[in-house]
Design a protein around this motif. Structure first.
Motif, PDB file in Angstrom:
ATOM      1  N   ALA A   1       0.808  -1.109   0.050  1.00 54.15           N
ATOM      2  CA  ALA A   1       0.367  -0.007   0.380  1.00 54.15           C
ATOM      3  C   ALA A   1       0.728   0.815   0.294  1.00 54.15           C
ATOM      4  CB  ALA A   1      -1.186  -0.009   0.897  1.00 54.15           C
ATOM      5  N   GLY A   2       0.619   1.776  -0.760  1.00 53.72           N
ATOM      6  CA  GLY A   2       1.583   3.698  -0.904  1.00 53.72           C
ATOM      7  C   GLY A   2       2.350   3.651  -2.177  1.00 53.72           C
TER       8      GLY A   2
ATOM      9  N   VAL B   1      -3.957   1.170  -3.783  1.00 57.55           N
ATOM     10  CA  VAL B   1      -4.284   1.013  -2.396  1.00 57.55           C
ATOM     11  C   VAL B   1      -4.385  -0.558  -1.661  1.00 57.55           C
ATOM     12  CG1 VAL B   1      -6.701   1.046  -0.882  1.00 57.55           C
ATOM     13  CG2 VAL B   1      -5.718   2.945  -1.947  1.00 57.55           C
ATOM     14  N   VAL B   2      -4.259  -1.225  -1.452  1.00 57.33           N
ATOM     15  CA  VAL B   2      -4.243  -2.821  -1.285  1.00 57.33           C
ATOM     16  C   VAL B   2      -5.453  -3.018   0.000  1.00 57.33           C
ATOM     17  CG1 VAL B   2      -3.283  -4.964  -0.224  1.00 57.33           C
ATOM     18  CG2 VAL B   2      -1.399  -3.036  -1.205  1.00 57.33           C
TER      19      VAL B   2
END
Ligand code: SF4
Ligand code: SF4
Lengths: 295, 647
Positions: B566-567, B584-585
C-alpha cells in the motif's frame, strides 16, 4: 463569552465560580458507526462551516485523507477492514473530540479561560486565551487537540457551539446523508441509541452497544458500535479511557498552588512568547508542572 | 452455472435468491435500484431486463416500494433524458422521423402502436396528439393542417448518434465542428487516445462549461498525463464560460421522475452566461445571417417559435410554461362538445387535453401539467405524507400527471382490492379508482372490464417475452465482456460467436485495440468515489483535500504476488494505454474463482485528470474499450483487461 445561551460550567485554570443561574439541557451527538458509509460529507461540512482548509495531501495507500486530525481538520474518518468469522467488515469511525463530561484537556490546561465547558456539555477552546503549551494534548485520553504550526494555538472540534447556541445541529449532523450522525439532548440520544442497538442485535450483532465511556464521566459525542465489546477494532478507540493520573494529581491535589504558580508562568510566558516564541514557553511550563508533580 | 460464470459462492448466491423469492408474498415487496454497475456493460440492457422479468414474476411492479429503478448519476440525468439527450428521441421519448416516413400521415401510421388485445388502454395510441402538439409548440402558426403541421421542418434522423458513434465519425474526419456543452468527453468517453485523435480532426470546438475542462485543453501538453504535440493539432478551441446550476433558476428531475424547481442562489462569476443565453444569442445570430445572406432551407429556423420577453434570454419560467403547453383554441369535452374543458390561451392541466388538430401546444407531453393555470407545480413544497408510504403528492410534480408509482393498477388484485391492504396504493371504490396515488388506469375502468395495468403495451400486460424490441433476442442471455479473462462463454463453450454480445457494435479499428488475457491477465473495473463527482469536483479545493491523488485498488493476494505494498506507485496498462496511481491494497477485493480460473480484479476510480485542484493525474478512460451495450451504446467501463506493475 458572547455565546450566553450556552452558559459556562467550568473554565480552565480558573477558581472563580461559573454562571449557575440558568439550567441548560445537556446535549449529545450520536455517531451510529453501523450506518456510516464513509462518504466524508461530514468532513466537508466541518471544513465549510468552520471555514478551514487543510492541505491537498497525497494518497497513502488508504481511503483516509487527511491522514490525521490537525489544526485544520477537526474531524477525520478512520477506515478499518476487519475480517472475523469469515466475514469482512469495513468499520468506518468518525474521529474527533468526544466532549467528555470530565475533560482531561480542560483539567490539564494551565491558561485561564482557554478551555471552556458549557453547561450543555460542549467543551470549547478559546484560542485567544491559549498559550500553545500543548498540555491539552497530553491531558486528552483520545488524542484529539492539535497545535497549529501557524499560530501555536490548540484547535479541535467545537461541536459547532456557535450553531448549537442558536438551536442548530452541528454542520456534520446536518450534512450526513444516511442519518449516521444524530444530534439532540443526551437523554434522547441515549434512547435513540438503545433502539439502534436492539435493531443491530436482531440482525446478529450480539455485542452491539453504546459507547459512552464512564472513565471520563461519559461523553457528549457517543458512538453506536456493532462490536461494543471491542472498541479497539475501530481504529484504536480506547476501551476504558481515563485522564492520565498525572493530570488529576497536579490539578486535583495541588490545584490552588499550581494555578497560582502557573498564572505566574503564564504571565511570564507572554513575555517569553513575544521574545522567544512558543516552543520555549511550553518547555518552561513543562518544567514547572514537573516541579509541581514532584511535590 | 451462475457461480461458475461470475465467481459468487454458490451458497451466497442461493441465499440472495431466497431473499428475493420471499417477496413473492403479497405483503412483501422488493425494489431494485440499479446504476452504472449494471448499465456499463456490453449486456447492460440485458441485465436490467432480466431484473424486470424477475420483478414481474414476483408481482413487485406497481407496488409501494417495488419496481425497478434507475439511480441517476447526476441530479438531472432524468431531466436531460426526458428532453432528448439521445438524438434518436424527441422530447418525451417520441420517435424521431426518418426519411423512410416522407409525410406526417405515414409517420404517425407507422409509429402509433396498435391495440393487441381488445379493451386495453394502449395509451401509446395518443401519439398523434403528443406529436402534433410538439410541432405546434415549435412552429406555431407555421404548423398548419395543410402542411402536415410543418412535418418537413423536423430534422430527419440520419443513423446512429450516440456518443460512441459521434466520436467514431469524428475520428474518421467526418465532423467539422463540435459544440461541447457541459460535457468532458476526453475524460468520460472510452479510449482517451481515440477521443483525443478524434478531437484533433475537428476544425473547431466550442466548449460551454462552468469549468476549464480537460477536454478544453486536450491539445495542450501536460507532461505524461497528456502527452500531445500541439503543433500537430489544428483544432481551434473556444471556451465559453457558463453559469452553474446554483447560479440560474430551473428544475431538476430526479430518479423518481419528480420535477423540482430550484431557485438561483448566486450570480455567476466574471463573464459567465447562462447556457440558454449563449444558445439563444447563437440562434438569433444564425437566424439573422440566414435572413441576410440566405441559405439552404432556412424556413425551420426562420419560423421557429421565439416568443420570449427578452429574445436573447429565454427565462426558465417561460421555457417550463412552453414545455407544459397551452390551449390555442377552446378545448372541448369529446363526450359533450358544449362543455369547454380548457379555455383558449390557458395553460393545460394534463396531457389528456392534448389534441391532434393543432388546437394545443406542448413542448414535452410527459411534462404536461407541470405548469398549469395553478402555476408552477414543480415549485410546490408540501412534504405531508398522509398515507405514510412516502407519497408526498404535493411536493414538486412527478411526470406523468403527478403519478408517483408507475403501473400502480398492479398493486391491486383483479377485483380491485389492494394486494397489501397495509400499503394501499390504489383500490376500486365502486365507481372509480382511488387511493394514495394518481391512478395509472382509466379512472372509471371497473375491474370487470379487465383493463390490464401495463397501459403502455398494446396487450396491457408486462412482457416476459419481447419480440423485436431489444437488439438481442426475446429473452436475456449471458455473454462475456468483449475483453474477458475467459476464452469462451461458459454457457456456450463450443460456440465462439456467442462469447461476447453478437448484437453489439464494434467499429473498425476498435476490435484490434482489444487486448487478450495472455498480455493483460487482470480484470479492470472503473467506479466513482463518494468524495468526488465525476471530473468536476477535482476542481474544488475541499473535495481535493478529501481524496487528493489518483489511486488504484488491488486485493491483498495480488499485491503479494506482485510485490506491491500500500502506498507504492503502480502502473496499470491495457492494450490502449497506461495510467499510474498509488496502490491501495484492500481486503475488499478478493480473487474470484471463475470457470475454474483464479481471476483478480483491479479497481480504478475515474475522477482524476490533468486539470484541477487535486494532484495531477491520468485520465482513467485511457484504459477502457470503445464498445458499448448493444441497445444503448453505453460503454463497457465495468469490465476490461489490464496488467499491473510497480511504477
Ligand atoms: S476528547 Fe479530548 S479534547 Fe475533547 S473534551 Fe475530551 S479531553 Fe478534551
Ligand atoms: S457524513 Fe455520515 S455517512 Fe458520511 S462519512 Fe460522515 S458520518 Fe459517515
Amino acid at each position: 463569552m458572547a455565546l450566553q445561551s450556552l452558559d459556562i460550567k467550568q473554565r480552565s485554570a480558573t477558581t472563580t465560580p461559573s454562571t449557575q443561574v440558568r439550567q441548560t439541557v445537556e446535549i449529545a451527538k450520536l455517531i451510529d458507526v453501523s450506518a456510516c458509509i464513509g462518504c466524508k460529507a461530514c468532513q466537508v461540512a466541518c471544513s465549510e462551516w468552520n471555514d478551514i482548509r487543510d492541505e491537498v495531501g497525497n494518497c497513502h495507500g488508504v481511503y483516509d485523507n487527511p491522514m490525521d486530525l490537525s489544526a485544520k481538520s477537526w474531524t477525520v474518518m478512520r477506515y478499518t477492514e476487519v475480517e472475523q468469522n469469515n466475514k469482512l467488515e469495513w468499520l468506518i469511525r468518525k474521529d474527533g473530540c468526544m466532549h467528555c463530561a470530565d475533560p482531561g484537556c480542560l483539567k490539564a490546561c494551565p491558561a485561564p479561560g482557554a478551555i471552556i465547558q458549557y453547561s450543555n456539555g460542549i467543551v470549547d477552546f478559546h484560542q485567544e486565551n491559549c498559550i500553545g503549551c500543548g498540555y491539552c494534548v497530553t491531558g486528552c485520553p483520545f488524542n484529539v487537540p492539535r497545535i497549529s504550526k501557524e499560530d501555536s494555538k490548540a484547535y479541535k472540534c467545537s461541536l459547532c457551539s456557535d450553531r448549537v447556541a442558536v438551536n442548530q445541529a452541528p454542520a456534520c449532523a446536518k450534512a450526513c446523508p444516511t442519518g449516521a450522525i444524530q444530534f439532540g439532548s443526551k437523554e434522547d440520544m441515549k434512547d435513540y441509541a438503545a433502539k439502534r442497538v436492539t435493531d443491530l442485535k436482531e440482525r446478529g450483532y450480539d455485542q452491539a452497544g453504546l459507547y459512552d465511556p464512564q472513565g471520563v464521566g461519559g461523553t457528549h459525542v457517543m458512538y453506536v458500535l456493532h462490536h461494543a465489546d471491542k472498541p479497539d477494532l475501530y481504529a484504536g478507540l480506547p476501551a476504558n479511557p481515563s485522564i492520565s493520573p498525572l493530570v488529576s494529581l497536579w490539578k486535583g491535589v495541588a490545584k490552588p498552588l499550581a494555578t497560582l504558580a502557573l498564572a505566574g508562568v503564564a504571565l511570564g510566558s507572554l513575555f517569553h512568547y513575544v521574545t522567544k516564541g512558543p516552543n520555549e514557553v511550553s518547555k518552561e511550563i513543562e518544567d514547572e508542572i514537573e516541579k509541581e508533580d514532584a511535590k | 452455472m451462475v457461480a461458475k460464470v461470475c465467481g459468487t459462492p454458490k451458497e451466497a448466491f442461493l441465499k440472495v435468491c431466497e431473499y428475493i423469492a420471499e417477496t413473492a408474498a403479497p405483503n412483501k415487496t422488493m425494489t431494485n435500484l440499479y446504476a452504472l454497475g449494471w448499465t456499463e456493460h456490453s449486456v447492460g440492457s440485458q441485465n436490467i431486463r432480466s431484473m424486470a422479468i424477475i420483478q414481474l414474476l414476483l408481482g413487485n411492479m406497481g407496488m409501494a416500494g417495488g419496481g425497478i429503478n434507475a439511480l441517476r448519476g447526476h441530479a438531472n440525468v432524468q431531466g436531460i433524458t426526458d428532453f432528448a439527450l439521445y438524438a434518436q428521441n424527441l422530447p418525451g421519448y417520441l420517435a424521431v422521423p426518418s426519411d423512410a416516413e416522407p409525410d406526417l400521415k405515414t409517420f404517425l401510421e407507422k409509429k402509433t402502436p396498435k391495440m393487441l388485445r381488445p379493451g386495453q388502454m394502449n395509451f401509446g395510441q395518443n401519439l398523434p396528439k403528443w406529436y402534433v402538439s410538439l410541432h405546434k409548440a415549435w412552429w406555431g402558426n407555421a404548423a398548419t393542417k395543410e402542411n402536415g403541421f410543418a412535418y418537413d421542418f423536423m430534422p430527419k434522423l440520419a443513423g446512429a448518434s450516440d456518443v460512441l458513434s459521434i466520436f467514431d465519425q469524428m475520428y474518421q474526419g467526418k465532423v467539422h465542428g463540435f459544440l461541447c456543452q457541459g460535457f468532458n468527453p476526453l475524460a468520460s468517453v472510452a479510449n482517451k487516445k481515440k477521443v483525443s485523435d478524434a478531437l484533433s480532426k475537428l476544425k473547431y470546438m466550442v466548449v460551454m462549461d462552468p469549468l476549464a475542462t480537460d477536454t478544453s485543453e486536450f491539445w495542450k501538453p501536460h507532461g505524461e498525463f497528456n502527452d500531445v504535440d500541439p503543433s500537430k493539432i489544428p483544432t481551434e478551441v473556444f471556451r465559453l464560460p457558463t453559469t452553474l446550476f446554483a447560479e440560474t433558476s430551473g428544475s431538476f428531475t430526479n430518479s423518481g421522475r419528480v420535477i423540482q424547481w430550484r431557485w438561483k442562489a448566486a450570480n455567476g462569476p466574471g463573464e459567465a452566461k447562462d447556457d440558454t443565453e449563449i444558445m439563444a444569442t447563437l440562434f438569433l445570430k444564425l437566424k439573422d445571417m440566414y435572413a441576410k445572406d440566405g441559405g439552404a432551407y432556412s424556413e425551420p429556423i426562420q419560423k421557429l417559435t421565439w416568443a420570449y420577453r427578452i429574445p436573447t434570454k429565454p427565462s426558465p419560467e417561460e421555457l417550463m410554461m412552453e414545455y407544459n403547453g397551452k390551449a390555442l383554441a377552446d378545448v372541448l369535452d369529446p363526450k359533450d362538445p358544449t362543455k369547454v374543458l380548457v379555455k383558449a390561451g390557458d395553460q393545460l392541466p394534463s396531457f389528456a387535453m392534448l389534441r391532434d388538430d393543432g388546437s394545443t401546444t406542448c413542448g414535452n407531453w410527459i411534462y404536461c401539467g407541470v405548469w398549469s393555470q395553478a402555476g408552477n407545480n414543480s415549485a410546490r413544497r408540501d412534504n405531508s405524507d398522509p398515507s405514510g408510504l412516502g407519497q408526498t403528492l404535493n411536493w414538486g410534480f412527478a411526470w406523468p400527471v403527478n403519478r408517483r408509482i408507475l403501473y400502480n393498477r398492479a398493486s391491486a388484485d383483479p377485483s380491485g382490492k389492494p394486494w397489501d391492504p397495509q400499503r394501499t396504493v390504489l383500490k376500486w371504490l365502486g365507481d372509480k379508482w382511488g387511493g394514495n396515488d394518481v391512478p395509472d388506469m382509466r379512472p372509471d375502468a371497473a375491474p370487470e372490464q379487465n383493463v390490464m395495468p401495463f397501459i403502455m403495451t398494446g396487450e396491457g400486460v408486462g412482457r416476459l417475452f419481447a419480440v423485436g424490441l431489444m437488439a438481442e433476442g426475446p429473452f436475456p442471455e449471458h455473454y462475456e465482456p468483449f475483453e474477458s479473462p475467459l476464452d469462451n462463454n461458459p454457457m456456450h463453450p463450443k460456440n465462439p460467436k456467442a462469447r461476447a454480445n453478437p448484437a453489439a457494435r464494434v467499429y473498425k479499428g476498435d476490435m484490434e485495440a482489444f487486448g487478450t488475457a495472455k498480455d493483460f491477465p487482470y480484470v479492470g473495473t472503473t467506479y466513482r468515489l463518494t468524495e468526488h463527482f465525476h471530473y468536476w469536483t477535482k476542481q474544488s479545493k475541499i473535495n481535493a483535500i478529501m481524496q487528493p491523488e489518483q489511486f488504484v485498488e488491488i486485493g491483498e493476494e495480488l499485491a503479494r504476488e506482485k510485490g506491491i505494498t500500500a502506498g507504492d506507485k503502480v502502473k496499470v496498462r491495457s492494450n490502449r494505454g497506461f495510467i499510474k496511481g498509488v496502490a491501495v491494497v484492500t481486503k475488499r477485493i478478493k480473487a474470484l474463482d471463475v470457470d475454474g480460473k483464479k481471476v483478480h480484479t483491479i479497481g480504478i476510480p475515474i475522477h482524476y485528470g490533468f486539470k484541477g485542484a487535486t494532484k495531477p493525474g491520468f485520465i482513467t478512460n485511457t484504459l477502457t474499450p470503445f464498445v458499448g451495450d448493444a441497445n444503448t451504446q453505453t460503454p463497457e467501463y465495468k469490465a476490461f483487461l489490464v496488467n499491473i506493475e510497480k511504477a
